[in-house]
Design a protein around this motif. Structure first.
Motif, PDB file in Angstrom:
ATOM      1  N   LYS A 151       0.842  -1.193   0.000  1.00  0.00           N
ATOM      2  CA  LYS A 151       0.000   0.000   0.000  1.00  0.00           C
ATOM      3  C   LYS A 151       0.890   1.261   0.000  1.00  0.00           C
ATOM      4  O   LYS A 151       1.752   1.403   0.861  1.00  0.00           O
ATOM      5  CB  LYS A 151      -0.899  -0.009   1.243  1.00  0.00           C
ATOM      6  N   GLY A 152       0.688   2.126  -0.977  1.00  0.00           N
ATOM      7  CA  GLY A 152       1.461   3.369  -1.042  1.00  0.00           C
ATOM      8  C   GLY A 152       2.840   3.205  -1.659  1.00  0.00           C
ATOM      9  O   GLY A 152       3.594   4.166  -1.758  1.00  0.00           O
ATOM     10  N   ARG A 153       3.198   1.946  -2.006  1.00  0.00           N
ATOM     11  CA  ARG A 153       4.517   1.760  -2.649  1.00  0.00           C
ATOM     12  C   ARG A 153       4.320   1.032  -3.965  1.00  0.00           C
ATOM     13  O   ARG A 153       3.965  -0.153  -3.978  1.00  0.00           O
ATOM     14  CB  ARG A 153       5.445   0.989  -1.725  1.00  0.00           C
ATOM     15  N   LEU A 154       4.568   1.727  -5.046  1.00  0.00           N
ATOM     16  CA  LEU A 154       4.315   1.185  -6.381  1.00  0.00           C
ATOM     17  C   LEU A 154       5.622   1.065  -7.148  1.00  0.00           C
ATOM     18  O   LEU A 154       6.644   1.632  -6.753  1.00  0.00           O
ATOM     19  CB  LEU A 154       3.380   2.144  -7.137  1.00  0.00           C
ATOM     20  N   SER A 184       4.583   6.647   4.749  1.00  0.00           N
ATOM     21  CA  SER A 184       3.986   7.918   5.171  1.00  0.00           C
ATOM     22  C   SER A 184       4.613   9.150   4.527  1.00  0.00           C
ATOM     23  O   SER A 184       4.092  10.247   4.661  1.00  0.00           O
ATOM     24  CB  SER A 184       4.097   8.027   6.697  1.00  0.00           C
ATOM     25  N   ALA A 185       5.739   8.978   3.808  1.00  0.00           N
ATOM     26  CA  ALA A 185       6.390  10.157   3.198  1.00  0.00           C
ATOM     27  C   ALA A 185       5.584  10.604   1.983  1.00  0.00           C
ATOM     28  O   ALA A 185       5.430   9.858   1.020  1.00  0.00           O
ATOM     29  CB  ALA A 185       7.815   9.815   2.792  1.00  0.00           C
ATOM     30  N   ILE A 186       5.039  11.807   2.040  1.00  0.00           N
ATOM     31  CA  ILE A 186       4.244  12.290   0.900  1.00  0.00           C
ATOM     32  C   ILE A 186       5.065  13.209  -0.003  1.00  0.00           C
ATOM     33  O   ILE A 186       4.695  13.438  -1.144  1.00  0.00           O
ATOM     34  CB  ILE A 186       2.935  12.987   1.358  1.00  0.00           C
ATOM     35  N   GLY A 223      15.194  21.685  -4.409  1.00  0.00           N
ATOM     36  CA  GLY A 223      13.909  21.266  -4.987  1.00  0.00           C
ATOM     37  C   GLY A 223      13.215  20.231  -4.132  1.00  0.00           C
ATOM     38  O   GLY A 223      13.681  19.875  -3.037  1.00  0.00           O
ATOM     39  N   PHE A 224      12.072  19.756  -4.618  1.00  0.00           N
ATOM     40  CA  PHE A 224      11.345  18.691  -3.923  1.00  0.00           C
ATOM     41  C   PHE A 224      10.515  17.900  -4.913  1.00  0.00           C
ATOM     42  O   PHE A 224      10.334  18.325  -6.064  1.00  0.00           O
ATOM     43  CB  PHE A 224      10.425  19.261  -2.829  1.00  0.00           C
ATOM     44  N   ALA A 225      10.051  16.738  -4.480  1.00  0.00           N
ATOM     45  CA  ALA A 225       9.071  15.985  -5.272  1.00  0.00           C
ATOM     46  C   ALA A 225       8.008  15.432  -4.350  1.00  0.00           C
ATOM     47  O   ALA A 225       8.289  15.060  -3.201  1.00  0.00           O
ATOM     48  CB  ALA A 225       9.748  14.857  -6.042  1.00  0.00           C
ATOM     49  N   MET A 226       6.781  15.410  -4.860  1.00  0.00           N
ATOM     50  CA  MET A 226       5.641  14.882  -4.100  1.00  0.00           C
ATOM     51  C   MET A 226       5.200  13.578  -4.755  1.00  0.00           C
ATOM     52  O   MET A 226       5.186  13.478  -5.981  1.00  0.00           O
ATOM     53  CB  MET A 226       4.463  15.861  -4.151  1.00  0.00           C
ATOM     54  N   GLY A 227       4.802  12.594  -3.955  1.00  0.00           N
ATOM     55  CA  GLY A 227       4.322  11.325  -4.508  1.00  0.00           C
ATOM     56  C   GLY A 227       2.812  11.410  -4.710  1.00  0.00           C
ATOM     57  O   GLY A 227       2.060  11.443  -3.741  1.00  0.00           O
ATOM     58  N   ILE A 228       2.396  11.471  -5.971  1.00  0.00           N
ATOM     59  CA  ILE A 228       0.984  11.791  -6.239  1.00  0.00           C
ATOM     60  C   ILE A 228       0.046  10.693  -5.723  1.00  0.00           C
ATOM     61  O   ILE A 228      -0.976  10.986  -5.111  1.00  0.00           O
ATOM     62  CB  ILE A 228       0.763  12.073  -7.742  1.00  0.00           C
TER      63      ILE A 228
HETATM   64  P1  HAM Z   1      12.051  10.810  -3.033  1.00  0.00           P
HETATM   65  O1  HAM Z   1      11.948  11.071  -1.556  1.00  0.00           O
HETATM   66  O2  HAM Z   1      12.770   9.624  -3.457  1.00  0.00           O
HETATM   67  O3  HAM Z   1      12.710  12.118  -3.638  1.00  0.00           O
HETATM   68  O4  HAM Z   1      10.604  10.764  -3.663  1.00  0.00           O
HETATM   69  C1  HAM Z   1       9.660  11.807  -3.455  1.00  0.00           C
HETATM   70  C2  HAM Z   1       8.300  11.231  -3.112  1.00  0.00           C
HETATM   71  O5  HAM Z   1       7.893  10.283  -4.111  1.00  0.00           O
HETATM   72  C3  HAM Z   1       8.234  10.448  -1.818  1.00  0.00           C
HETATM   73  O6  HAM Z   1       8.100  11.301  -0.701  1.00  0.00           O
HETATM   74  C4  HAM Z   1       6.998   9.592  -2.034  1.00  0.00           C
HETATM   75  O7  HAM Z   1       5.840  10.338  -1.728  1.00  0.00           O
HETATM   76  C5  HAM Z   1       7.030   9.317  -3.522  1.00  0.00           C
HETATM   77  N1  HAM Z   1       7.519   7.957  -3.781  1.00  0.00           N
HETATM   78  C6  HAM Z   1       8.784   7.509  -3.787  1.00  0.00           C
HETATM   79  N2  HAM Z   1       8.840   6.187  -4.078  1.00  0.00           N
HETATM   80  C7  HAM Z   1       7.573   5.783  -4.255  1.00  0.00           C
HETATM   81  C8  HAM Z   1       6.961   4.513  -4.591  1.00  0.00           C
HETATM   82  N3  HAM Z   1       7.688   3.423  -4.791  1.00  0.00           N
HETATM   83  N4  HAM Z   1       5.603   4.471  -4.692  1.00  0.00           N
HETATM   84  C9  HAM Z   1       4.853   5.575  -4.495  1.00  0.00           C
HETATM   85  N5  HAM Z   1       5.377   6.791  -4.192  1.00  0.00           N
HETATM   86  C10 HAM Z   1       6.715   6.902  -4.078  1.00  0.00           C
HETATM   87  C11 HAM Z   1      12.991  12.266  -4.956  1.00  0.00           C
HETATM   88  O8  HAM Z   1      12.588  11.556  -5.835  1.00  0.00           O
HETATM   89  C12 HAM Z   1      13.808  13.533  -5.245  1.00  0.00           C
HETATM   90  N6  HAM Z   1      14.039  13.608  -6.686  1.00  0.00           N
HETATM   91  C13 HAM Z   1      13.113  14.768  -4.718  1.00  0.00           C
HETATM   92  C14 HAM Z   1      13.840  16.054  -5.006  1.00  0.00           C
HETATM   93  C15 HAM Z   1      13.583  16.922  -5.997  1.00  0.00           C
HETATM   94  N7  HAM Z   1      14.889  16.513  -4.335  1.00  0.00           N
HETATM   95  C16 HAM Z   1      15.293  17.642  -4.882  1.00  0.00           C
HETATM   96  N8  HAM Z   1      14.513  17.910  -5.902  1.00  0.00           N
END
Ligand code: HAM
Length: 403
Positions: free
Chosen positions: A117-120, A276-278, A300-305
């Motif tokens: 759940k929440g990990r794809l 829980s990381a969004i 920067g940042f990224a959000m997990g949609i």
């Molecule tokens: P990340 O923490 O690896 O950062 O991913 C960002 C978000 O993507 C996570 O907080 C989570 O919500 C979502 N996420 C990651 N893996 C999965 C998964 N397997 N399934 C569903 N959701 C997932 C990055 O990717 C960096 N590029 C962020 C960044 C941008 N830092 C600087 N700029």
């Protein structure tokens, strides 16, 4: 029956409404902060991620969809968005041009993780990358932008904050951490033994309980910052406080990607279970240089949609547009013509089959139309159309030429 691959989901119907509502909201807010859209390819050279995300990371070590293509190129599906944006930034020579460049993006990312759940394995991110500003105000501003997006979507969060130091203080910290790990060599798990040689600070977010208890006594990143990193971290906390952004300090927050320095942060939710990381992000001042560009500060940042989708509070749906149908087969041509005419300005659903009024009203309700417009044999004769406003329930008949 052929099914989608494990960990890869379709997005349709109600989910798609949420998905597009999220993208629209986040886009509007990113544009308010001066960000411009960037699209980069899903497929990149594997080396790009090895050099940016890092060989020691789980992402590169275990989770990449990597293969040799027909031209013998070692390629992989992007596991994250930052590396591709940095590559594009350098390839377009924006590093040489100088100035400030701010981008946002959204799209699928691929990680061969164990689905739950929440990990794809295919998930979508919305991300932003800001290049050319070394001020900690920019770190605070991207955090505030993220908080704005979550607020606009009605999502509660906790913000965790840390500083990873920079090239002046990090090597020294790493050394003291390694000597701590050496003195506990027999107590740490196999993964941490490996991390000790590849990227020691990653031990700090080891999930093994014994390790976690042990690391309570490990040297802390925040106690080992150089003057400039410490000043920036203090300033960041003050800016966030002044702007009513609540945070907690997590000295063990190291993030799973190797490119960060100084500010690192994660937004977590208590309402979605263990994943829980969004959203997550931070500063990565050395990455442009690592990828052969001119040194350029960046954050920067990224959000997990997908993780956010179930948390979004959708605005109440209001009825929209027209439903047009015929009660007489002879009126279907006219119905189709009128629908085409109305679609120039409004949303229209149209029924090609002649049906009775009750059935039409039911279909109009299902289509969430505001007006149900029907042509029966009487209307066909006197060139009128019957219209019911499904919101206030009023009915009337008007000339077709006025429709
Ligand atoms: P990340 O923490 O690896 O950062 O991913 C960002 C978000 O993507 C996570 O907080 C989570 O919500 C979502 N996420 C990651 N893996 C999965 C998964 N397997 N399934 C569903 N959701 C997932 C990055 O990717 C960096 N590029 C962020 C960044 C941008 N830092 C600087 N700029």
């Amino acid at each position: 029956m052929i099914k989608s691959l494990r960990g890869m989901n379709d997005i349709l119907s109600e989910d798609y409404e949420r998905f597009t509502y999220f993208i629209d909201t986040a886009t509007k807010i990113a544009q308010r902060y001066g960000y411009h859209f960037i699209e980069t390819p899903l497929l990149e050279e594997t080396l790009l991620f090895k050099r940016s995300v890092g060989e020691s990371s789980d992402i590169v070590g275990k989770e990449m969809y990597q293969f040799i293509d027909k031209g013998e190129n070692d390629v992989c599906l992007r596991p994250e968005g930052t590396a591709g944006v940095v590559r594009a930034f350098i390839q377009k020579k924006l590093d040489k041009a100088g100035g400030v460049h701010r981008f946002f993006y959204h799209g699928p990312m691929f990680r061969y993780e164990r689905p739950q759940k929440g990990r794809l394995r295919e998930f979508h991110q919305f991300g932003v990358e800001s290049f050319g500003v070394d001020s900690v105000y920019e770190d605070a501003t991207v955090i505030m932008m993220l908080a704005d997006i979550l607020k606009c979507l009605g999502i509660d969060y906790k913000l965790q904050l840390n500083s990873l130091g920079d090239k002046n203080c990090m090597p020294q910290y790493r050394e003291s951490l390694v000597s701590f790990l050496d003195s506990h060599e027999d107590e740490i798990c196999q993964d941490c033994k490996r991390r000790k040689t590849t990227n020691p600070i990653r031990v700090l977010d080891c999930k093994n309980e014994n390790c976690q208890t042990l690391y309570l006594d490990a040297p802390k990143l925040l106690n080992n910052l150089c003057r400039s990193c410490e000043d920036d971290f203090e300033a960041l906390k003050k800016i966030l406080q002044n702007n009513d952004i609540v945070y907690e300090i997590d000295t063990n927050l190291v993030r799973g990607l190797d490119y960060y320095s100084k500010t690192a942060f994660e937004f977590v939710s208590n309402d979605i279970g263990s994943q829980s990381a969004i959203a997550g992000g931070g500063r990565y001042d050395r990455l442009v240089e690592y990828l052969d560009g001119r040194p350029t500060p960046a954050v920067g940042f990224a959000m997990g949609i997908q993780r956010l989708m179930e948390l979004i509070v959708m605005p109440e749906e209001t009825r929209k547009g027209y439903y047009i149908g015929a009660m007489d087969a002879g009126a279907v041509d006219l119905v189709v013509n009128l629908a085409q005419h109305k679609r120039k300005t409004d949303k229209v659903s149209v029924e090609y089959k002649a049906k009775n009024l009750q059935k039409h009203l039911k279909s109009a309700d299902k289509a969430n139309a505001k007006f149900c417009c029907i042509i029966g044999s009487d209307e066909l004769k006197d060139e009128t159309i019957w219209i019911k406003n499904l919101e206030n329930k009023t009915e009337n008949k008007i000339d077709i030429k006025d429709f």
